[in-house]
Design a protein around this motif. Sequence first.
Motif, short mmCIF file in Angstrom:
data_model
loop_
_atom_site.label_atom_id
_atom_site.label_comp_id
_atom_site.label_asym_id
_atom_site.label_seq_id
_atom_site.Cartn_x
_atom_site.Cartn_y
_atom_site.Cartn_z
N VAL A 262 0.45 3.18 -7.45
CA VAL A 262 1.26 4.11 -8.24
C VAL A 262 0.54 5.45 -8.28
CG1 VAL A 262 2.31 4.58 -10.48
CG2 VAL A 262 2.24 2.24 -9.62
N MET A 263 1.22 6.48 -7.82
CA MET A 263 0.62 7.80 -7.70
C MET A 263 1.04 8.75 -8.81
SD MET A 263 -0.98 7.53 -4.72
CE MET A 263 -1.23 9.15 -4.09
N GLU A 264 2.20 8.50 -9.42
CA GLU A 264 2.76 9.49 -10.32
C GLU A 264 3.72 8.81 -11.30
OE1 GLU A 264 3.14 13.25 -11.73
OE2 GLU A 264 2.23 13.04 -9.77
N ILE A 265 3.73 9.31 -12.54
CA ILE A 265 4.76 8.95 -13.52
C ILE A 265 5.50 10.23 -13.84
CG2 ILE A 265 5.26 8.10 -15.83
CD1 ILE A 265 2.62 6.49 -15.67
N LEU A 266 6.80 10.24 -13.60
CA LEU A 266 7.62 11.41 -13.81
C LEU A 266 8.51 11.18 -15.04
CD1 LEU A 266 8.54 14.16 -12.59
CD2 LEU A 266 10.27 12.88 -11.33
N PRO A 267 8.43 12.08 -16.03
CA PRO A 267 9.27 11.89 -17.22
C PRO A 267 10.73 12.24 -16.93
CG PRO A 267 7.92 13.86 -17.44
CD PRO A 267 7.54 13.22 -16.15
N LYS A 268 11.63 11.47 -17.55
CA LYS A 268 13.07 11.77 -17.50
C LYS A 268 13.40 12.60 -18.72
CE LYS A 268 14.85 7.52 -17.14
NZ LYS A 268 15.80 6.43 -16.93
N PRO A 269 14.38 13.44 -18.66
CA PRO A 269 15.13 13.81 -17.48
C PRO A 269 14.32 14.74 -16.58
CG PRO A 269 15.86 15.13 -19.32
CD PRO A 269 14.83 14.17 -19.85
N PHE A 270 14.68 14.81 -15.33
CA PHE A 270 14.00 15.69 -14.38
C PHE A 270 15.03 16.40 -13.53
CE2 PHE A 270 13.85 11.30 -12.88
CZ PHE A 270 14.61 11.38 -11.73
N GLU A 271 14.61 17.49 -12.94
CA GLU A 271 15.48 18.27 -12.07
C GLU A 271 15.16 17.93 -10.62
OE1 GLU A 271 14.61 22.29 -13.13
OE2 GLU A 271 15.92 22.22 -14.88
N MET A 272 16.13 18.16 -9.76
CA MET A 272 15.96 17.87 -8.34
C MET A 272 14.74 18.55 -7.76
SD MET A 272 18.54 18.67 -5.24
CE MET A 272 17.86 19.10 -3.68
N LYS A 273 14.53 19.81 -8.08
CA LYS A 273 13.42 20.57 -7.50
C LYS A 273 12.07 19.92 -7.84
CE LYS A 273 11.82 25.32 -7.00
NZ LYS A 273 12.03 26.71 -7.37
N SER A 274 11.85 19.57 -9.10
CA SER A 274 10.57 18.97 -9.48
C SER A 274 10.44 17.56 -8.90
CB SER A 274 10.41 18.93 -11.01
OG SER A 274 11.40 18.13 -11.60
N PHE A 275 11.53 16.83 -8.85
CA PHE A 275 11.54 15.49 -8.27
C PHE A 275 11.13 15.54 -6.80
CE2 PHE A 275 13.97 12.09 -6.13
CZ PHE A 275 13.53 10.98 -6.84
N ASP B 81 0.81 -1.23 0.00
CA ASP B 81 0.00 0.00 0.00
C ASP B 81 0.85 1.28 0.00
OD1 ASP B 81 0.96 -0.36 2.58
OD2 ASP B 81 -0.84 0.44 3.53
N THR B 82 2.16 1.14 -0.09
CA THR B 82 3.06 2.29 -0.10
C THR B 82 2.92 3.06 -1.41
OG1 THR B 82 4.63 1.06 1.27
CG2 THR B 82 5.47 3.01 0.12
N PRO B 83 2.79 4.38 -1.36
CA PRO B 83 2.73 5.16 -2.60
C PRO B 83 4.01 4.98 -3.42
CG PRO B 83 2.16 6.53 -0.71
CD PRO B 83 2.67 5.23 -0.17
N ILE B 84 3.82 4.90 -4.72
CA ILE B 84 4.93 4.67 -5.64
C ILE B 84 4.97 5.76 -6.69
CG2 ILE B 84 5.90 3.08 -7.36
CD1 ILE B 84 4.37 0.83 -5.85
N MET B 85 6.18 6.27 -6.94
CA MET B 85 6.39 7.19 -8.06
C MET B 85 7.35 6.51 -9.03
SD MET B 85 7.69 11.16 -8.24
CE MET B 85 9.38 10.90 -7.72
N VAL B 86 6.96 6.45 -10.27
CA VAL B 86 7.76 5.83 -11.32
C VAL B 86 8.29 6.92 -12.23
CG1 VAL B 86 7.71 4.23 -13.29
CG2 VAL B 86 6.27 3.79 -11.29
N TYR B 87 9.55 6.83 -12.59
CA TYR B 87 10.07 7.77 -13.59
C TYR B 87 10.57 6.97 -14.79
CZ TYR B 87 14.62 6.71 -11.55
OH TYR B 87 15.72 6.06 -11.09
N THR B 88 10.47 7.61 -15.95
CA THR B 88 10.79 6.91 -17.18
C THR B 88 11.09 7.88 -18.30
OG1 THR B 88 10.00 5.26 -18.78
CG2 THR B 88 8.36 6.74 -17.83
N GLY B 89 11.87 7.44 -19.24
CA GLY B 89 12.10 8.20 -20.46
C GLY B 89 11.05 7.89 -21.51
N SER B 90 10.18 6.92 -21.21
CA SER B 90 9.15 6.48 -22.16
C SER B 90 7.77 6.63 -21.56
CB SER B 90 9.38 5.01 -22.52
OG SER B 90 10.68 4.80 -22.95
#
Length: 127
Positions: A99-112, A75-84
């Motif tokens: 899964v709560m979020e899909i973050l596109p790569k590349p990303f910056e520290m602040k947004s991450f 039940d732990t929230p998951i954030m996935v990042y991907t270039g696709s």
Amino acid sequence: MCIRDSYIDDDPFIQKIIKTWFSKVPEIKLDVCGSVKELKDFLGNRYDIIVSDNFLGDGNVHDILNEIKGSNIADTPIMVYTGSVDKLDLNELKKMGNVMEILPKPFEMKSFMKKIEFIKKSKAKSA
């Protein structure tokens, strides 16, 4: 209060960057693993959030979700990042796990870090 995060990526360079980012937030305890197989060693822990690359050397986010299903971190929230991003469907992943979020790569520290903070606040509100 200590926050415990799990971070999954098979790229040692990316692991080093993420460790550096998290080291700037001393109240966060970060566990890092590099594969789906290695994740088994972490299933006994509790986490506030799991952050994972979509593609690992021995699987992908679907394999991670299958591995943690039924465990104490399911039940732990998951954030996935991907270039696709276009190859992932957030609604499909939500059916498989938290899964709560899909973050596109590349990303910056602040947004991450903002995304992680948002997910943690969302979790706290639902608790």
